[in-house]
Design a protein around this motif. Structure first.
Motif, PDB file in Angstrom:
ATOM      1  N   TYR A  29       0.822  -1.217   0.000  1.00  0.00           N
ATOM      2  CA  TYR A  29       0.000   0.000   0.000  1.00  0.00           C
ATOM      3  C   TYR A  29       0.853   1.263   0.000  1.00  0.00           C
ATOM      4  O   TYR A  29       0.614   2.192  -0.767  1.00  0.00           O
ATOM      5  CB  TYR A  29      -0.917  -0.015   1.220  1.00  0.00           C
ATOM      6  N   THR A  30       1.871   1.292   0.843  1.00  0.00           N
ATOM      7  CA  THR A  30       2.678   2.506   0.973  1.00  0.00           C
ATOM      8  C   THR A  30       3.669   2.679  -0.181  1.00  0.00           C
ATOM      9  O   THR A  30       3.929   3.804  -0.618  1.00  0.00           O
ATOM     10  CB  THR A  30       3.439   2.511   2.309  1.00  0.00           C
ATOM     11  N   SER A  31       4.205   1.570  -0.695  1.00  0.00           N
ATOM     12  CA  SER A  31       5.236   1.659  -1.729  1.00  0.00           C
ATOM     13  C   SER A  31       4.686   1.674  -3.143  1.00  0.00           C
ATOM     14  O   SER A  31       5.337   2.202  -4.056  1.00  0.00           O
ATOM     15  CB  SER A  31       6.216   0.479  -1.600  1.00  0.00           C
ATOM     16  N   VAL A  32       3.483   1.102  -3.333  1.00  0.00           N
ATOM     17  CA  VAL A  32       2.945   0.947  -4.688  1.00  0.00           C
ATOM     18  C   VAL A  32       1.647   1.731  -4.876  1.00  0.00           C
ATOM     19  O   VAL A  32       1.556   2.620  -5.722  1.00  0.00           O
ATOM     20  CB  VAL A  32       2.724  -0.543  -5.012  1.00  0.00           C
ATOM     21  N   VAL A  33       0.641   1.410  -4.074  1.00  0.00           N
ATOM     22  CA  VAL A  33      -0.673   2.037  -4.261  1.00  0.00           C
ATOM     23  C   VAL A  33      -0.596   3.540  -4.037  1.00  0.00           C
ATOM     24  O   VAL A  33      -1.122   4.332  -4.831  1.00  0.00           O
ATOM     25  CB  VAL A  33      -1.711   1.393  -3.322  1.00  0.00           C
ATOM     26  N   ARG A  34       0.066   3.960  -2.969  1.00  0.00           N
ATOM     27  CA  ARG A  34       0.116   5.382  -2.626  1.00  0.00           C
ATOM     28  C   ARG A  34       1.362   6.091  -3.158  1.00  0.00           C
ATOM     29  O   ARG A  34       1.624   7.236  -2.795  1.00  0.00           O
ATOM     30  CB  ARG A  34       0.051   5.523  -1.099  1.00  0.00           C
ATOM     31  N   HIS A  35       2.100   5.429  -4.012  1.00  0.00           N
ATOM     32  CA  HIS A  35       3.310   6.034  -4.592  1.00  0.00           C
ATOM     33  C   HIS A  35       2.917   7.250  -5.428  1.00  0.00           C
ATOM     34  O   HIS A  35       2.007   7.188  -6.253  1.00  0.00           O
ATOM     35  CB  HIS A  35       4.020   5.004  -5.468  1.00  0.00           C
ATOM     36  N   THR A  36       3.610   8.359  -5.220  1.00  0.00           N
ATOM     37  CA  THR A  36       3.249   9.601  -5.912  1.00  0.00           C
ATOM     38  C   THR A  36       4.319  10.068  -6.896  1.00  0.00           C
ATOM     39  O   THR A  36       4.150  11.096  -7.549  1.00  0.00           O
ATOM     40  CB  THR A  36       2.995  10.729  -4.897  1.00  0.00           C
ATOM     41  N   GLY A  37       5.405   9.338  -7.009  1.00  0.00           N
ATOM     42  CA  GLY A  37       6.461   9.725  -7.930  1.00  0.00           C
ATOM     43  C   GLY A  37       6.125   9.362  -9.365  1.00  0.00           C
ATOM     44  O   GLY A  37       5.027   8.909  -9.680  1.00  0.00           O
ATOM     45  N   SER A  38       7.100   9.552 -10.231  1.00  0.00           N
ATOM     46  CA  SER A  38       6.896   9.280 -11.649  1.00  0.00           C
ATOM     47  C   SER A  38       7.957   8.310 -12.147  1.00  0.00           C
ATOM     48  O   SER A  38       9.010   8.142 -11.537  1.00  0.00           O
ATOM     49  CB  SER A  38       6.960  10.582 -12.446  1.00  0.00           C
ATOM     50  N   TYR A  39       7.652   7.664 -13.271  1.00  0.00           N
ATOM     51  CA  TYR A  39       8.596   6.783 -13.945  1.00  0.00           C
ATOM     52  C   TYR A  39       8.757   7.272 -15.384  1.00  0.00           C
ATOM     53  O   TYR A  39       7.840   7.852 -15.969  1.00  0.00           O
ATOM     54  CB  TYR A  39       8.094   5.344 -13.940  1.00  0.00           C
ATOM     55  N   LYS A  40       9.910   6.987 -15.949  1.00  0.00           N
ATOM     56  CA  LYS A  40      10.226   7.451 -17.295  1.00  0.00           C
ATOM     57  C   LYS A  40       9.202   6.967 -18.320  1.00  0.00           C
ATOM     58  O   LYS A  40       8.855   7.688 -19.260  1.00  0.00           O
ATOM     59  CB  LYS A  40      11.629   6.963 -17.679  1.00  0.00           C
ATOM     60  N   ALA A  41       8.683   5.754 -18.133  1.00  0.00           N
ATOM     61  CA  ALA A  41       7.754   5.164 -19.104  1.00  0.00           C
ATOM     62  C   ALA A  41       6.430   5.925 -19.197  1.00  0.00           C
ATOM     63  O   ALA A  41       5.742   5.848 -20.223  1.00  0.00           O
ATOM     64  CB  ALA A  41       7.492   3.707 -18.749  1.00  0.00           C
ATOM     65  N   TYR A  42       6.066   6.629 -18.145  1.00  0.00           N
ATOM     66  CA  TYR A  42       4.769   7.312 -18.128  1.00  0.00           C
ATOM     67  C   TYR A  42       4.607   8.283 -19.297  1.00  0.00           C
ATOM     68  O   TYR A  42       3.556   8.333 -19.951  1.00  0.00           O
ATOM     69  CB  TYR A  42       4.604   8.099 -16.826  1.00  0.00           C
ATOM     70  N   ALA A  43       5.623   9.069 -19.558  1.00  0.00           N
ATOM     71  CA  ALA A  43       5.495  10.159 -20.535  1.00  0.00           C
ATOM     72  C   ALA A  43       5.167   9.639 -21.925  1.00  0.00           C
ATOM     73  O   ALA A  43       4.304  10.192 -22.622  1.00  0.00           O
ATOM     74  CB  ALA A  43       6.776  10.986 -20.563  1.00  0.00           C
ATOM     75  N   ALA A  44       5.824   8.565 -22.339  1.00  0.00           N
ATOM     76  CA  ALA A  44       5.613   8.049 -23.692  1.00  0.00           C
ATOM     77  C   ALA A  44       4.199   7.500 -23.863  1.00  0.00           C
ATOM     78  O   ALA A  44       3.541   7.747 -24.885  1.00  0.00           O
ATOM     79  CB  ALA A  44       6.649   6.966 -23.991  1.00  0.00           C
ATOM     80  N   VAL A  45       3.716   6.767 -22.863  1.00  0.00           N
ATOM     81  CA  VAL A  45       2.365   6.204 -22.972  1.00  0.00           C
ATOM     82  C   VAL A  45       1.326   7.311 -22.953  1.00  0.00           C
ATOM     83  O   VAL A  45       0.356   7.285 -23.720  1.00  0.00           O
ATOM     84  CB  VAL A  45       2.104   5.182 -21.844  1.00  0.00           C
TER      85      VAL A  45
END
Length: 259
Positions: A29-45
Motif C-alpha cells: 500500500y505505501t510503496s505501490v498504491v500510494r506512490h506519488t512519484g513518476s517513472y520514465k515510461a509514463y510520458a511516452a504512454v
C-alpha cells in the motif's frame, strides 16, 4: 446511481495505512498504491494517449462483453474510445507500479482496448511477456499501432472472443501466469469462468487484478465469489480494482483500502 452508492459503502468500510497489521499489505500500500512519484515510461504512454484522444478516425467495434455505460454503438470514434473505454491515467499507472513491484515474467491482460494499459504493463520490464486478448479486430489494429509507436516488442495480441481463445492460449503458454488483469467481460459468469481458467495456471506468488469490481451488482457478486474461493488467501479492495493473492503462509484476509 449504483456506483455512487457502492462508493459510499466502500468509503465507510475502507481505511488507509494506519492500523494495517499485515507487513505485506502495508508495504504494498505505501510503496505501490500510494506512490506519488513518476517513472520514465509514463510520458511516452501518455503522449500516445493524447494522440488517440485527438484522432479523427472512426472504426466499427464488436463488443463481446457487458457493453458500455455510455450506450456507444458499433461505429465509434477512436477518440471516444480513448476517452471512455481506455483505463484512466492513475489506474493504468498503478498497474505499471504493480508489475514493477512484483516483476512477473508472464502477464495476461483480458481486454486490450487501444493498448494503453497493455503498454503500461509491458513497459515495466522489457523481459516480461505480455499476452493480451482483444475481441474486436479493428480495436486490436489500433492497439498494435500503439505498441509500434512505443517500440514495445514483448506483447502478443490474441484476437477473437475470449470465450473461444483463452483456454487454448493458456494451454500454449507452457509457463505459469504470474500476473493477470481481468478487464474483458463485466458480467458474473464470464468473470468467474475466466478466473477459474487462469487459476489452473497460477502459482502461490501470482497476482490477479480484477477491474471494475463495483461496476454493477453482478460484478460485486463475482468479486464476493472470488474472495470466497478456497485458494484465494488475501484480497485488497481498492474500489476501482481488486487485488487477489494466493500466499499460503497466512490466514485468509480481506482489506478495503482507499487508493
Amino acid at each position: 446511481m449504483f456506483q455512487l452508492l457502492a462508493y459510499l459503502r466502500f468509503w465507510l468500510r475502507s481505511g488507509n495505512a494506519h492500523g494495517l497489521h499485515s507487513p505485506f499489505v502495508f508495504g504494498l500500500y505505501t510503496s505501490v498504491v500510494r506512490h506519488t512519484g513518476s517513472y520514465k515510461a509514463y510520458a511516452a504512454v501518455e503522449a500516445r494517449r493524447q494522440q488517440l484522444l485527438g484522432s479523427p478516425a472512426s472504426i466499427s467495434v464488436t463488443d463481446f462483453g457487458a457493453g458500455s455505460h455510455t450506450g456507444a454503438g458499433r461505429q465509434r470514434r477512436v477518440a471516444d474510445i480513448a476517452r471512455t473505454a481506455a483505463k484512466p491515467r492513475p489506474l493504468a499507472q498503478l498497474l505499471f507500479r504493480l508489475v514493477n513491484y512484483f516483476r512477473p515474467a508472464t502477464i495476461l491482460e483480458l481486454g486490450t482496448s487501444l493498448g494503453l494499459t497493455t503498454a503500461y504493463l509491458a513497459s515495466a520490464d522489457s523481459r516480461s511477456r505480455v499476452v493480451t486478448f482483444e475481441g474486436c479486430p479493428n480495436v486490436a489494429a489500433v492497439a498494435r499501432e500503439t505498441f509500434a509507436e512505443l517500440q514495445l516488442r514483448n506483447i502478443d495480441v490474441i484476437e477473437g472472443n475470449i470465450d473461444h481463445t483463452l483456454a487454448s492460449a493458456l494451454a500454449a503458454l507452457n509457463r505459469p501466469v504470474d500476473f493477470a488483469f481481468f478487464d474483458g467481460n463485466h458480467r458474473y459468469e464470464p468473470t468467474l469462468r475466466y478466473f477459474e481458467q487462469c487459476l489452473a495456471h497460477r502459482t502461490e506468488n501470482s497476482v490477479f487484478v480484477f477491474d471494475d469490481i463495483h461496476w454493477s451488482a453482478e460484478m460485486e457478486r463475482a468479486w464476493e465469489a472470488i474472495k470466497a474461493h478456497p485458494e484465494v488467501m488475501l484480497t485488497v479492495d481498492l474500489f476501482y480494482i481488486g487485488l487477489v493473492f494466493f500466499r499460503k503462509n497466512q490466514p485468509k484476509q480481506h482489506f478495503w483500502l482507499r487508493p
